[in-house]
Design a protein around this motif. Structure first.
Motif, short mmCIF file in Angstrom:
data_model
loop_
_atom_site.label_atom_id
_atom_site.label_comp_id
_atom_site.label_asym_id
_atom_site.label_seq_id
_atom_site.Cartn_x
_atom_site.Cartn_y
_atom_site.Cartn_z
N THR A 179 49.81 38.85 43.91
CA THR A 179 49.75 37.63 44.89
C THR A 179 50.05 36.09 44.17
O THR A 179 49.83 35.14 45.16
CB THR A 179 48.21 37.71 45.55
N PHE A 180 49.66 36.05 43.11
CA PHE A 180 49.55 35.26 42.29
C PHE A 180 50.55 35.64 41.36
O PHE A 180 51.04 36.82 41.30
CB PHE A 180 48.46 35.29 41.37
N ILE A 228 43.81 26.25 44.53
CA ILE A 228 42.70 26.69 43.59
C ILE A 228 43.06 26.39 42.62
O ILE A 228 43.98 26.71 42.02
CB ILE A 228 42.61 28.15 44.82
N ARG A 229 41.56 26.80 41.66
CA ARG A 229 42.17 26.55 40.32
C ARG A 229 43.03 27.66 40.00
O ARG A 229 43.29 28.76 40.14
CB ARG A 229 40.20 26.94 39.86
N ASP A 264 42.35 34.19 34.07
CA ASP A 264 40.92 35.37 33.81
C ASP A 264 40.55 35.31 35.19
O ASP A 264 39.16 35.78 35.29
CB ASP A 264 40.30 35.19 33.18
N MET A 265 40.29 34.30 35.88
CA MET A 265 39.83 33.74 37.38
C MET A 265 39.79 35.91 38.22
O MET A 265 41.12 36.57 37.35
CB MET A 265 40.57 33.06 38.64
N SER A 266 38.86 36.73 38.55
CA SER A 266 38.66 37.65 39.28
C SER A 266 40.18 37.89 40.60
O SER A 266 40.13 37.47 40.72
CB SER A 266 37.37 37.74 39.87
N GLN A 267 40.62 39.27 39.32
CA GLN A 267 41.99 39.48 40.16
C GLN A 267 43.03 39.24 40.01
O GLN A 267 44.02 39.23 40.78
CB GLN A 267 41.51 39.92 41.41
N HIS A 268 43.06 37.99 39.41
CA HIS A 268 44.08 36.38 39.24
C HIS A 268 45.00 37.83 38.25
O HIS A 268 46.49 38.08 39.18
CB HIS A 268 44.24 35.48 39.15
N GLU A 306 34.58 29.72 45.88
CA GLU A 306 35.47 30.19 45.42
C GLU A 306 34.73 31.30 46.03
O GLU A 306 34.05 31.93 46.39
CB GLU A 306 35.68 30.38 43.77
N ALA A 310 35.54 36.05 44.92
CA ALA A 310 35.93 36.21 43.64
C ALA A 310 35.52 37.51 44.14
O ALA A 310 35.04 37.90 45.20
CB ALA A 310 34.51 36.10 42.79
N GLU A 311 36.30 38.63 43.80
CA GLU A 311 36.15 40.54 43.43
C GLU A 311 35.46 40.81 42.54
O GLU A 311 35.82 40.21 41.30
CB GLU A 311 37.48 40.63 43.85
N LEU A 312 34.14 41.91 43.00
CA LEU A 312 33.12 41.91 41.59
C LEU A 312 33.92 43.72 41.77
O LEU A 312 34.00 44.37 42.89
CB LEU A 312 31.88 42.36 42.45
N GLY A 316 36.45 45.12 41.30
CA GLY A 316 37.65 46.10 42.02
C GLY A 316 38.86 46.34 40.54
O GLY A 316 38.40 46.93 39.23
N VAL A 334 35.66 43.49 36.61
CA VAL A 334 34.38 42.13 36.82
C VAL A 334 33.19 43.01 37.05
O VAL A 334 33.15 42.89 38.36
CB VAL A 334 35.29 41.20 37.67
N LYS A 383 32.31 26.84 41.85
CA LYS A 383 32.87 27.06 41.27
C LYS A 383 32.47 26.40 39.42
O LYS A 383 32.20 26.06 39.90
CB LYS A 383 34.24 26.03 41.81
N MET A 384 33.00 28.01 39.07
CA MET A 384 32.51 27.43 37.34
C MET A 384 33.86 27.70 36.51
O MET A 384 34.89 28.74 36.53
CB MET A 384 32.25 28.90 37.14
N ALA A 441 35.90 35.04 34.11
CA ALA A 441 35.30 36.13 35.28
C ALA A 441 34.36 36.43 34.67
O ALA A 441 33.43 36.70 35.23
CB ALA A 441 35.96 36.63 36.37
N GLU A 468 37.53 27.25 48.84
CA GLU A 468 39.47 27.00 47.37
C GLU A 468 38.93 29.05 47.78
O GLU A 468 38.87 30.00 47.20
CB GLU A 468 38.47 26.42 46.94
N ASN A 469 40.27 29.45 48.41
CA ASN A 469 40.39 31.32 48.76
C ASN A 469 40.84 31.34 47.33
O ASN A 469 42.39 31.45 47.27
CB ASN A 469 41.39 30.87 49.95
N SER A 470 40.29 32.19 46.12
CA SER A 470 41.21 32.02 44.84
C SER A 470 40.59 33.92 44.83
O SER A 470 41.55 34.19 44.12
CB SER A 470 39.96 31.91 43.60
N HIS A 471 40.91 33.87 46.52
CA HIS A 471 41.35 35.50 46.67
C HIS A 471 41.88 35.84 46.95
O HIS A 471 43.09 35.20 47.81
CB HIS A 471 40.30 36.10 47.18
N TYR A 472 43.14 37.01 47.20
CA TYR A 472 44.23 37.56 47.59
C TYR A 472 44.23 38.42 48.81
O TYR A 472 45.14 38.64 49.55
CB TYR A 472 44.56 38.83 46.94
#
Ligand SMILES: [Cu+2]
Ligand SMILES: [Cu+2]
Lengths: 237, 555
Positions: free
Chosen positions: A97-98, A123-124, A170-174, B135, B137-139, B141, B151, B169-170, B174, B207-211
């Motif tokens: 994805t990234f 996004i970050r 280190d963002m979750s799943q990146h 954002e 986030a996936e936990l 996963g 995570v 947003k931090m 993660a 902010e869609n930081s997910h896949y």
């Protein structure tokens, strides 16, 4: 004890000096742009904290160091700079994805590395190196973080050993979904697992297309053939 | 020996070895008449107990986060929880990440733009222009490098289904640190409670930081279907807008005219995404002068900086978000690292109409972790506001031991005083909210006095973790004299060592062993009986075999 003193010295120095590194980064940022965003860069405000940690609207730089030599280095061997673009448009292959514009980086031992990290997403994203000497980099880490559409520049100095360093977001799943890279110093000590375009995943998906049942069926078929064919040959058609 | 005699011997053995339990009733009676009862045979002993190492019940508060404190000029109330909220984050949520000192921001872990607060439009001393960024986030996963989920956010010892959550947003990593697989403290289930003031001009940027693609739909919160520029503002892909793709963002605009307890959730494939955890409570507080509200209450529970209106009417405020989980859905993201496979498995293979729900949470945890962080701590003669949301798929029958609270609002709409109902079971269907007033006056009606009074779903499966109890959404109303210095409730019943052990929720530890010895532990398998049955089976086989040979010999 010695390590603690060195660490304090390193932090004090980097607090004073990262501003210069930021300026240098700022200088060569102007001509850069990306297909989707006008990437902007602003000069970082120097931090007055004891953290080697600077944050502004564009993101942050953690543990920047452009002047303190690792213990095992006599001098800086070379200055290298990498311009890394990141985001969904750099996803390497199907299922990612990234990604980043470079997943493999090479540098000489004791080189001073300046990374400009340009985020093409909204996004970050992060560019984080792990495994650096802890007496110089708290947590063994050098870290750039860029807000959506922003660019961040930072500098660090690597030690002399031949080593492959993990670089990731280190963002979750990146990292899991493509933002994993490696930095090979002095040729490195081998490839890491699961680097897009370079090495295979450590955990294999079941991508053979056969279930265990089908595979056992095939084995049974072979067994029967082995038993039957010699008999049929002996008897003749 | 001839075939015939072999046949006869095995036939006799078959008859003799037939386990007494399988003897037909008349045979048993006849045998008893002839021989009387058999001699005593000792049943197998209880299995020896496995050694186990319980987790720490109540981690020490080394950072001093539990005490009441003032950060900047924000007053943060004391927390009696074993896992208190980060007071620096509370301060940043109240003042805005753009208005707090740099040191406060750094200790909050938030980015400078996480929650920005601007102009005071009505001149009443509090900011009315709020910009919140969330954002995804996936936990728990999947990872191409690790057989363990990454995570990690366990909801109970060893229980780690996959989740998707909206997250503040931090800045930074993660996980707690590079060596740890555990999620950092504010990255958790449930998605944070959003709290705003009535009439505020609110922008919420996803902010869609997910896949996966996502949106935010504001359920019950006053908002226009499209924003001023005509862009979709309702978060519903089949009606108002396209989903927000990975790496992209979208800003929603709200100026809620009515106060109340509401709901927000993703509306992309809602039967899947809501159930993955993309849902949170949304509270609109009444407009009041100098009303600085705590924009996010991460993890729900106690509101450490309550709004003006709540401070005037109540002594304490708690957000309670209930949520149930079908592990068959939530484990899909752990089965593959490829978003294409995950999409196919979720959309085309998983069938929610066949679902059974296995896990039951309140504020993202199941018992015993709920005792660490989701207790409702009270004192006598108080009025406590409970905001309750059922974000789960099934109904919730919330029962409060020792108390009969009063319903003051349904789905964010106040109930007129004469119509208010006081009772001890509150039935909430999916997505429903109730506001409750918990009165701790010891009058035999509203409260039966001090104690540790459980609060749980009275649909019994809700008190289990995948069928093993005590688990699920059990938490409690606890009075101060029943709560230790560290926040752990001073229970006077069963020891908790078992419940804080992973093996217990895997069904590997006997329940009552700690005080009943091994009298309820499972018996060891009795090899003697097994051997007899095995010999019987061999004799049956031999009889049939020799019988067949005899028949063949004859022809
Ligand atoms: Cu990233
Ligand atoms: Cu979604």
């Amino acid at each position: 004890m010695i390590a603690a003193v060195l660490l304090a010295a390193a932090m004090a120095t980097s607090d004073g000096q990262t501003t210069d590194a930021m300026d240098a980064g700022h200088g060569h940022m102007h001509h850069m742009s990306s297909p989707t965003h006008q990437v902007e860069s602003h000069q970082m405000e120097p931090s007055h904290h004891h953290h080697a940690h600077q944050m502004n609207a564009d993101g942050m730089v953690m543990n920047a160091n452009d002047s303190v030599l690792p213990r095992d280095c006599q001098e800086i061997s070379e200055d290298v700079s990498f311009e890394i673009m990141a985001g969904t448009e750099f996803a390497h292959g199907p299922g990612d994805t990234f990604g980043m514009s470079q997943h493999n980086l090479e540098a000489q031992p004791c080189s001073r590395i300046t990374v400009t990290f340009m985020n093409h997403d909204d996004i970050r994203h992060q560019w984080m190196v792990h495994g650096l000497p802890r007496y110089l980099y708290p947590g063994g880490m050098f870290h750039l973080e860029a807000n959506g559409g922003a660019a961040i520049t930072g500098t660090f100095i690597v030690p002399s050993d031949r080593k492959t360093y993990l670089v990731h977001c280190d963002m979750s799943q990146h990292m899991e979904k493509g933002m994993k890279a490696q930095l090979k110093v002095g040729g490195g000590d081998g490839d890491l697992w699961s680097i897009p375009g370079i090495s295979e995943n450590y955990i294999h998906a079941n991508d053979s297309g056969l279930t265990i049942g089908q595979a056992l069926g095939a084995a049974l078929l072979a067994f029967v053939v082995v038993l039957v064919v010699p008999r049929w040959r002996r008897k003749g058609p | 020996m001839s075939r015939r005699s072999l046949f006869v011997v095995s036939l006799i053995l078959t008859v003799l070895l037939t386990p007494p339990a399988w003897h037909p009733e008349p045979v048993r009676i006849q045998l008893a008449r002839w021989f009387g009862p058999g001699t005593y045979v000792s049943p197998p002993p209880s299995l020896p107990s496995a050694a186990f190492e319980p987790e720490t019940f109540c981690p020490a508060d080394l950072a001093g986060w539990r005490s009441s404190q003032t950060i900047g000029d924000v007053t943060i109330r004391a927390s009696r929880s074993c896992e208190p909220d980060n007071p620096f984050a509370v301060a940043a949520f109240v003042r805005g990440t753009n208005n707090v000192a740099e040191g406060v921001l750094q200790q909050s872990g938030l980015t400078p733009d996480a929650v920005t607060k601007g102009e005071d439009l009505d001149g009443d001393g509090d900011p009315d222009v709020i910009h919140l960024r969330l954002e995804v986030a996936e936990l728990n996963g999947a990872s191409p490098d690790n057989t363990e989920p990454v995570v990690q956010f366990p909801i109970a010892p060893g229980v780690k289904p996959g989740f998707w959550v909206f997250a503040p947003k931090m800045a930074g990593m993660a996980t707690e640190n590079f060596e740890s697989l555990r999620a950092r403290p504010m990255l958790r289930l449930p998605s944070p409670v959003i709290r705003v003031e009535q009439g505020d001009r609110i922008e919420i940027t996803l902010e869609n930081s997910h896949y996966m693609p996502h949106t935010i739909h504001f359920h019950g919160v006053d908002h226009p279907f499209v924003d001023e520029s005509g862009e979709g503002n309702d978060g519903v892909p089949i009606a108002s807008e396209m989903p927000v793709m990975p790496g992209r963002d979208r800003t929603y605009n709200l100026t809620p005219r009515q106060a109340g307890t509401m709901f927000y959730h993703c509306h992309v494939q809602p039967h899947l995404h809501i159930m993955m955890g993309l849902q949170g409570m949304f509270v609109v507080e009444e407009n009041a002068p100098d009303n600085w509200v705590q924009t996010l209450n991460v993890g729900g529970g106690q509101v450490r900086a309550p709004s003006k209106g709540v401070q005037e009417e109540y002594d304490r405020e708690y957000d309670l978000h209930y949520f149930d989980i079908d592990t068959e859905l939530n484990e899909i993201i752990q089965s593959s690292n490829d978003p294409r496979v995950i999409t196919d498995e979720m959309h085309n293979r998983y069938d929610i109409t066949d679902a059974t729900f296995d896990l039951f949470t309140v504020n993202g945890r199941s018992f015993p972790y709920t005792f660490r962080e989701s207790l409702v701590s009270v004192e006598p003669d108080e009025r406590v506001r409970l905001r309750v949301l059922n974000g789960g798929s099934g109904p919730l029958a919330l029962h409060t031991h020792g108390h009969k609270p009063t319903i003051t609002a349904f789905d964010g709409v106040p109930v007129p005083t004469p119509a208010r109902i006081t009772r001890d079971v509150f039935m909430l269907s999916s997505a429903q909210r109730v506001d409750l007033t918990l009165d701790t006056t010891n009058d035999g009606l509203h409260s039966f006095g001090s104690g540790i009074w459980l609060m749980h779903d009275h649909q019994q499966k809700g008190t289990t973790t995948d069928g093993i109890g005590p688990g699920g959404n059990i938490s409690a109303i606890v009075y101060g004299d029943y709560q230790g210095e560290d926040g752990w409730p001073l229970t006077q019943g069963m020891p908790y060592d078992l419940f804080f052990t992973e093996a217990y929720y895997k069904g590997l530890l006997p329940l009552w062993e700690a005080y009943a010895g091994d009298s309820f532990s499972p018996p060891a398998p009795a090899s003697r009986f097994h051997l007899r049955t095995l010999a019987f089976a061999l004799a049956v086989g031999a009889t049939l075999g020799f019988g067949l040979l005899l028949l063949r010999g004859r022809t």
